[in-house]
Scaffold this motif. Structure first.
Motif, short mmCIF file in Angstrom:
data_model
loop_
_atom_site.label_atom_id
_atom_site.label_comp_id
_atom_site.label_asym_id
_atom_site.label_seq_id
_atom_site.Cartn_x
_atom_site.Cartn_y
_atom_site.Cartn_z
N ASP A 9 42.26 -57.53 48.74
CA ASP A 9 43.25 -56.70 48.06
C ASP A 9 42.95 -55.20 48.19
N LYS A 17 50.28 -56.00 52.11
CA LYS A 17 49.04 -55.30 51.77
C LYS A 17 47.85 -55.82 52.56
N GLU A 18 47.81 -57.12 52.82
CA GLU A 18 46.63 -57.70 53.45
C GLU A 18 46.63 -57.60 54.97
#
Lengths: 113, 117
Positions: free
Chosen positions: A28, A71-72
């Motif tokens: 994250d 996001k990843e």
């Protein structure tokens, strides 16, 4: 443990091909980076991203583009591969805290013929 | 502009002897300093970092580094080298005076450490 994975360890492409390098991190992290590593030159920053859909040019962005839709995941794109883009490509990620270390993937060794 | 220099491309040490890998830096403000190690065909692994406080920083695998502000150096050291320490070592710096949305850091060119049995 933080894990940063890259889609390929070794890749061979031909001049003019479009090349996609994928990087995924599981912690994250807000920040993600793409570097290329060449002997005697150390690591040079190509692009980085500090949030989804956000990107900033690094020191050597010419000939590259990036995408961060989630996001990843942070993708590096070579629009039209050239022989001088033969290199080791390293992805990294970390938290927004400027004291945080960067965590690196295993690298992709790209050869452009 | 921030920069970091590793003046030695290669350092050769006998096993059991102390080792030093040199790093000097240039920044406008205060530095955050890092050492990473890369084993063959692997990504970089974090060894240690200096942010603030004690000038002597201890890290993984018995390594330590000393922050010297007057000499703008951050040399990596180990009292007794092992053959398994043979690898490529990178020093890196972040200038706290520079604003950036991401913690962008600058890497040195790397020093190859070779430990002979």
């Amino acid at each position: 443990d933080v894990k940063v994975t890259q889609s390929s360890r070794y890749l061979v492409k031909r001049t003019g091909e479009k090349v996609f390098l994928e990087c995924v991190q599981d912690m994250d992290h807000e920040n993600m980076f793409w570097y290329r590593q060449d002997p005697g030159l150390g690591l040079r920053l190509i692009y980085f991203s500090y949030d989804v859909k956000m990107k900033e040019k690094g020191d050597i962005p010419e000939g590259y583009s990036v995408s961060r839709e989630k996001k990843e995941r942070f993708s590096l794109i070579l629009e039209s591969a050239s022989t001088n883009q033969t290199s080791m490509y390293l992805c990294a990620s970390n938290q927004r805290d400027p004291t945080d270390t960067q965590y690196f993937g295993p690298g992709t060794r790209l050869t452009v013929l | 502009a921030q920069s970091v220099a590793q003046p030695e491309d290669q350092v050769n040490v006998a096993e059991g002897n102390p080792l030093t890998v040199k790093c000097t830096y240039s920044v406008s403000g205060n530095p955050y300093l890092f050492w990473y190690v890369q084993y063959p065909n692997r990504g970089l692994q974090f060894l240690l970092k200096y942010i603030t406080g004690d000038n002597l920083v201890k890290g993984s695998y018995g390594f330590e580094a000393e922050f010297n502000k007057s000499q703008t150096s951050f040399h990596l050291k180990k009292p007794s080298a092992l053959v398994s320490d043979s690898a490529l070592y990178f020093c890196a710096v972040r200038d706290t005076a520079l604003y950036s949305s991401a913690s962008k850091i600058i890497f040195g060119s790397g020093t190859r450490l070779s430990i002979r049995p």
